[in-house]
Each structure stands twice: as structure tokens, then as C-alpha cells.
Design a protein around this motif. Structure first.
Motif, mmCIF file in Angstrom:
data_model
loop_
_atom_site.group_PDB
_atom_site.id
_atom_site.type_symbol
_atom_site.label_atom_id
_atom_site.label_comp_id
_atom_site.label_asym_id
_atom_site.label_seq_id
_atom_site.Cartn_x
_atom_site.Cartn_y
_atom_site.Cartn_z
ATOM 1 N N HIS A 42 35.245 -5.990 11.528
ATOM 2 C CA HIS A 42 34.505 -5.518 10.361
ATOM 3 C C HIS A 42 34.232 -6.684 9.407
ATOM 4 O O HIS A 42 33.104 -6.866 8.914
ATOM 5 N N LEU A 43 35.250 -7.483 9.155
ATOM 6 C CA LEU A 43 35.106 -8.614 8.249
ATOM 7 C C LEU A 43 34.053 -9.599 8.753
ATOM 8 O O LEU A 43 33.112 -9.960 8.025
ATOM 9 N N THR A 44 34.216 -10.057 9.991
ATOM 10 C CA THR A 44 33.306 -11.088 10.502
ATOM 11 C C THR A 44 31.893 -10.551 10.707
ATOM 12 O O THR A 44 30.921 -11.305 10.573
ATOM 13 N N SER A 45 31.769 -9.275 11.019
ATOM 14 C CA SER A 45 30.432 -8.690 11.150
ATOM 15 C C SER A 45 29.709 -8.688 9.813
ATOM 16 O O SER A 45 28.498 -8.957 9.738
ATOM 17 N N ARG A 46 30.432 -8.393 8.743
ATOM 18 C CA ARG A 46 29.832 -8.435 7.406
ATOM 19 C C ARG A 46 29.368 -9.844 7.061
ATOM 20 O O ARG A 46 28.284 -10.033 6.492
ATOM 21 N N LEU A 47 30.165 -10.823 7.421
ATOM 22 C CA LEU A 47 29.783 -12.206 7.147
ATOM 23 C C LEU A 47 28.560 -12.609 7.975
ATOM 24 O O LEU A 47 27.638 -13.264 7.468
ATOM 25 N N ALA A 48 28.551 -12.196 9.244
ATOM 26 C CA ALA A 48 27.443 -12.565 10.132
ATOM 27 C C ALA A 48 26.132 -11.918 9.712
ATOM 28 O O ALA A 48 25.052 -12.488 9.925
ATOM 29 N N GLU A 49 26.201 -10.741 9.124
ATOM 30 C CA GLU A 49 24.988 -10.035 8.709
ATOM 31 C C GLU A 49 24.220 -10.789 7.632
ATOM 32 O O GLU A 49 23.001 -10.621 7.510
ATOM 33 N N ILE A 50 24.902 -11.609 6.870
ATOM 34 C CA ILE A 50 24.217 -12.384 5.825
ATOM 35 C C ILE A 50 23.309 -13.447 6.448
ATOM 36 O O ILE A 50 22.288 -13.825 5.891
ATOM 37 N N ALA A 51 23.679 -13.898 7.637
ATOM 38 C CA ALA A 51 22.823 -14.769 8.456
ATOM 39 C C ALA A 51 22.360 -16.031 7.730
ATOM 40 O O ALA A 51 21.162 -16.326 7.658
ATOM 41 N N ASP A 52 23.310 -16.777 7.199
ATOM 42 C CA ASP A 52 22.970 -18.091 6.678
ATOM 43 C C ASP A 52 23.967 -19.108 7.226
ATOM 44 O O ASP A 52 24.825 -18.771 8.051
ATOM 45 N N ALA A 53 23.845 -20.342 6.790
ATOM 46 C CA ALA A 53 24.640 -21.427 7.373
ATOM 47 C C ALA A 53 26.129 -21.276 7.134
ATOM 48 O O ALA A 53 26.950 -21.873 7.851
ATOM 49 N N ARG A 54 26.519 -20.461 6.171
ATOM 50 C CA ARG A 54 27.939 -20.310 5.856
ATOM 51 C C ARG A 54 28.717 -19.708 7.023
ATOM 52 O O ARG A 54 29.882 -20.058 7.247
ATOM 53 N N PHE A 55 28.087 -18.807 7.762
ATOM 54 C CA PHE A 55 28.833 -18.160 8.843
ATOM 55 C C PHE A 55 29.204 -19.147 9.943
ATOM 56 O O PHE A 55 30.251 -19.004 10.579
ATOM 57 N N GLU A 56 28.376 -20.148 10.162
ATOM 58 C CA GLU A 56 28.713 -21.139 11.189
ATOM 59 C C GLU A 56 29.951 -21.931 10.788
ATOM 60 O O GLU A 56 30.709 -22.383 11.649
ATOM 61 N N VAL A 57 30.179 -22.082 9.470
ATOM 62 C CA VAL A 57 31.402 -22.743 9.003
ATOM 63 C C VAL A 57 32.623 -21.909 9.407
ATOM 64 O O VAL A 57 33.628 -22.440 9.892
ATOM 65 N N VAL A 58 32.516 -20.592 9.222
ATOM 66 C CA VAL A 58 33.600 -19.688 9.614
ATOM 67 C C VAL A 58 33.772 -19.702 11.126
ATOM 68 O O VAL A 58 34.899 -19.789 11.644
ATOM 69 N N ALA A 59 32.663 -19.618 11.859
ATOM 70 C CA ALA A 59 32.720 -19.594 13.326
ATOM 71 C C ALA A 59 33.359 -20.864 13.876
ATOM 72 O O ALA A 59 34.167 -20.811 14.816
#
Length: 275
Positions: free
Chosen positions: A144-161
Motif C-alpha cells: 500500500h505504501l509503495t503503491s501510493r508513492l509510485a502513483e505520484i510518478a516522478d523521479a522521487r520514486f526511483e530514489v526509493v526503488a
């Protein structure tokens, strides 16, 4: 030791512990007689709602003790931190290690429960700083957490990934480094066509295992076996599983008996190739 559930929710499933481990493994508890094969993993290795998971079938076909060290909801974090895992793996002739999900681990952005690695305990200050517009108070599961982050779809999620991939690699190296024997990595990859069905979006992780991640572990394992699997709800396996009425939605997301038989056959061949 066992946990018991009513007829409305399902049949009894047996769990046990070994040595100093804090993890609950598939029961009944076995006397470890060398040489044995250790089958270490999460939900699929445990074989929830299945009478004979692949380690039990593998034991019959190899005619050698194959111990099921599958633990529900565990991930890289539980395996790397558990004090008994090195002994259980190190005492085996061969280890089959089911690769855990990338999400289920403590990292610099969130902390997970030490054994139920699918549960988020808290978002860290680093994650709050990275996503100041989000409120994480109502988020309790890693997907649930990571899906919410991925939905924003900007460069920040790649930092988390990137952090998750690196933490996963470190944890797996620690686990494999403690096993002074041959380890077969079992990569159970969900069928892509099935995952395209909206009914199974809950199985799709925003950060998944890649071949590059596997290649980086090649120096600390004997071999890798990749198998494409489908949940029982997308196959004819569901009717052969053991579950109560209220558990059917969960059972549909698990692999069924036919898939366990296929895994056992392929794992047996891979182990024979190591000899």
C-alpha cells in the motif's frame, strides 16, 4: 505448536520454531537428520491452504529429508536478522532459498515488523522529507505504501526503488554468506498476463526482482531457478486447496497444489544438476 481457526475461516495449520529462531515455520517440527535439504522462504514455500507444499513433494521424489522453513509474511529482513537461519541453512546439504519480495524489508525510508515483513511500523524522517505532501498515518502495509508513492510518478520514486534494491541485495548477501553450502535461488515470478488482470493487481509490487539483481548474487549462490507461476484463482488449482469460506479471497492469491508439484519437479532437476 499450532494455530487453530474455525470452520468458517479454515482448517488448522501447524507451525513450529527451531532453536533460537523467532520465526514460525511450516509444521510439524522435524528432527533435523543430516544430510537434509533446507527449503527457506515465505508464503509460497510455506504453502498456505495446500496439504503438500513443494518441500514435502521434493522429499518424496529425492528420497531425502527436505525441511520446510517457509514462514508466512517473511521477507529479506526476517531472514537476515533471525539468529537461527545461519544454522538451519548451514546444516543442510543443499539449500533452496525462495527469493523474498523487494518491498518487505526495513530500509532508510520505512521500518517493517521484524517477522511480518509485509507490515509497515513507521515511515522514517527521510521518507517524510522526500514526500512532505503525503500523510502516512493510515498506511500499514508495504505494498500500500509503495503503491501510493509510485502513483505520484516522478523521479522521487526511483530514489526509493534504488534504496530497496540495494537493501535487498545487502540482506540476501548476508543470508547467503552465512550458508556454508550449496544454495539454489528459487525465483517465483508471477505470470505477466495474469498480473494484467485487475483482479490480481494486489499481487503486483511497484518494485520487483530483476535479472540484474540476481546476477549480482551469482558469486554467493550455486544456481538460480526462475519459474513463472500463476495464483490459484487464475488456474484450476483453487478447487484442490483447503480453506474456509471466508478465506477464499486469500486462497485465490496463493499458488495451488499443481503449481507446487511443478516447482518440486523443477527444483529436483536443478538439485541433481548441482551434483
Amino acid at each position: 505448536m499450532s494455530y487453530h481457526e474455525s470452520d468458517a475461516t479454515g482448517a488448522e495449520e501447524s507451525v513450529c520454531r527451531y532453536g533460537a529462531s523467532k520465526m514460525w515455520f511450516r509444521g510439524p517440527k522435524r528432527l533435523l537428520v543430516k544430510p537434509y535439504v533446507a527449503c527457506v522462504g515465505g508464503n509460497e514455500t510455506f504453502g498456505r491452504f495446500v496439504e503438500s507444499p513443494y518441500p514435502a513433494i521434493l522429499e518424496q521424489r529425492l528420497e531425502k529429508q527436505c525441511v520446510n522453513f517457509g514462514s508466512l509474511f517473511s521477507g529479506a529482513d526476517a531472514l537476515a536478522r533471525d539468529p537461527e537461519i545461519p544454522n538451519l541453512m548451514g546444516g543442510a546439504e543443499v539449500c533452496v532459498l525462495q527469493l523474498p519480495p523487494v518491498l518487505n524489508q526495513t530500509n532508510r525510508f520505512y521500518r517493517v515488523h521484524p517477522r511480518r515483513n509485509d507490515r509497515v511500523l513507521e515511515a522514517t524522517a527521510d521518507l517524510v522529507a522526500l514526500y512532505p505532501e503525503l500523510d502516512f498515518a493510515d498506511v500499514h502495509f508495504v505494498r500500500h505504501l509503495t503503491s501510493r508513492l509510485a502513483e505520484i510518478a516522478d523521479a522521487r520514486f526511483e530514489v526509493v526503488a534504488a534504496e530497496l534494491r540495494q537493501a535487498w541485495g545487502r540482506a540476501l548477501r548476508k543470508v547467503l554468506g552465512s550458508a556454508n553450502n550449496r544454495v539454489l535461488l528459487l525465483w517465483l515470478d508471477w505470470d505477466r498476463s495474469t498480473m494484467a488482470d485487475p483482479s490480481y493487481r494486489g499481487l503486483t509490487d511497484p518494485v520487483q526482482i530483476t535479472q540484474e539483481m540476481i546476477d549480482e548474487l551469482s558469486d554467493v549462490c550455486a544456481a538460480t531457478l526462475r519459474l513463472v507461476v500463476r495464483p490459484s484463482g487464475a488456474s484450476d488449482d483453487l478447487e484442490d486447496m483447503l480453506f474456509g469460506t471466508l478465506q477464499q479471497p486469500m486462497a485465490e492469491y496463493m499458488i495451488g497444489p499443481a503449481t507446487h508439484r511443478e516447482i518440486a519437479q523443477n527444483v529436483m532437476s536443478a538439485i541433481c544438476d548441482l551434483e
